[in-house]
Scaffold this active site. Structure first.
Site, short mmCIF file in Angstrom:
data_model
loop_
_atom_site.label_atom_id
_atom_site.label_comp_id
_atom_site.label_asym_id
_atom_site.label_seq_id
_atom_site.Cartn_x
_atom_site.Cartn_y
_atom_site.Cartn_z
N GLU A 78 0.83 -1.21 0.00
CA GLU A 78 0.00 0.00 0.00
C GLU A 78 0.86 1.26 0.00
OE1 GLU A 78 -3.12 0.13 -0.39
OE2 GLU A 78 -3.68 -1.98 -0.09
N CYS A 141 -7.60 -2.42 8.28
CA CYS A 141 -6.29 -2.42 7.61
C CYS A 141 -5.78 -0.99 7.44
CB CYS A 141 -6.38 -3.12 6.26
SG CYS A 141 -6.65 -4.91 6.38
N HIS A 165 -1.39 -5.78 1.47
CA HIS A 165 -2.61 -6.57 1.38
C HIS A 165 -2.35 -7.85 0.60
CE1 HIS A 165 -5.69 -3.35 2.55
NE2 HIS A 165 -6.04 -4.44 3.21
#
Length: 213
Positions: A78, A141, A165
């Site tokens: 991310e 998350c 992820h």
């Protein structure tokens, strides 16, 4: 180098979470870095508090959190976390915030200071699919990624932090239609390759990592 790596417990009706299962089987030493593993609850606030306490205890150089994203088709580092909690479902303690900030005094967003593009390229070099993700969602998350970066910004200068992820594993999609999966061993190896890139790259590389949507 000491790297704290976290993985969530199962949530959303799933019996297993590939994030934690993968964390459990990665090597304890990767590219010379000591790996410290910790499971965290899929719970707003408590998850970040647990990581914060562990950071104060062990003083890691890097904090890397791993989370399940069942709609993803590959491992995805991310790029950014935003300052909002907006739960499409309740967390594992029944809390479902809507349009609440992660931290009242936090920035609108924090960017990962990990070499996310180098991580992607090293995973791909190892023979596994990977892309940079430009949204960590608005569930736990994103909350964890934001919280780690918030505390790095406020209390731990010089520490690096970020989030990856991972998709479902095959046993989770047997009764699901048109949902991708990736073997647990491939997920774990992809994470190891990402960690290699973290150790070997002080700065990120120049590579295409954007998206049209």
């Amino acid at each position: 180098m000491k790297i704290l790596i976290t993985g969530f417990d199962p949530f959303g009706g799933e019996k297993i979470n590939p994030a934690w299962e993968a964390v459990k089987i990665i090597k304890d030493n990767i590219a010379g870095a000591e790996i410290v593993k910790m499971q965290i609850p899929t719970v707003f606030k408590k998850s970040v508090e647990i990581i914060h306490e562990k950071m104060k205890e062990i003083h890691p150089d890097v904090v890397l959190s791993i989370g399940q994203a069942g709609t993803r088709f590959c491992v995805q580092p991310e790029r950014v976390a935003i300052n909002i909690m907006d739960g499409s479902i309740s967390d594992n303690e029944g809390f479902r915030p809507i349009d609440e900030p992660n931290f009242e005094d936090g920035d609108a967003a924090y960017f990962s200071n990990l070499p996310v593009k180098a991580m992607v390229e090293n995973i791909k070099k190892g023979g596994y699919p990977a892309i940079v993700s430009n949204t960590a969602g608005t569930y736990v998350c994103n909350h964890v990624m934001y919280g780690v970066l918030y505390y790095i910004n406020k209390e731990f200068p010089g520490v690096k932090g970020g989030f990856i992820h991972v998709p479902f594993i095959p046993e989770q999609v047997v009764e699901k239609r048109n949902i991708a999966s990736m073997s647990l061993n491939d997920i774990a190896r992809s994470i190891e390759l990402a960690i290699e890139a973290i150790v070997e790259n002080d700065k990120d590389i120049k590579a295409v990592g954007g998206a049209i949507h």
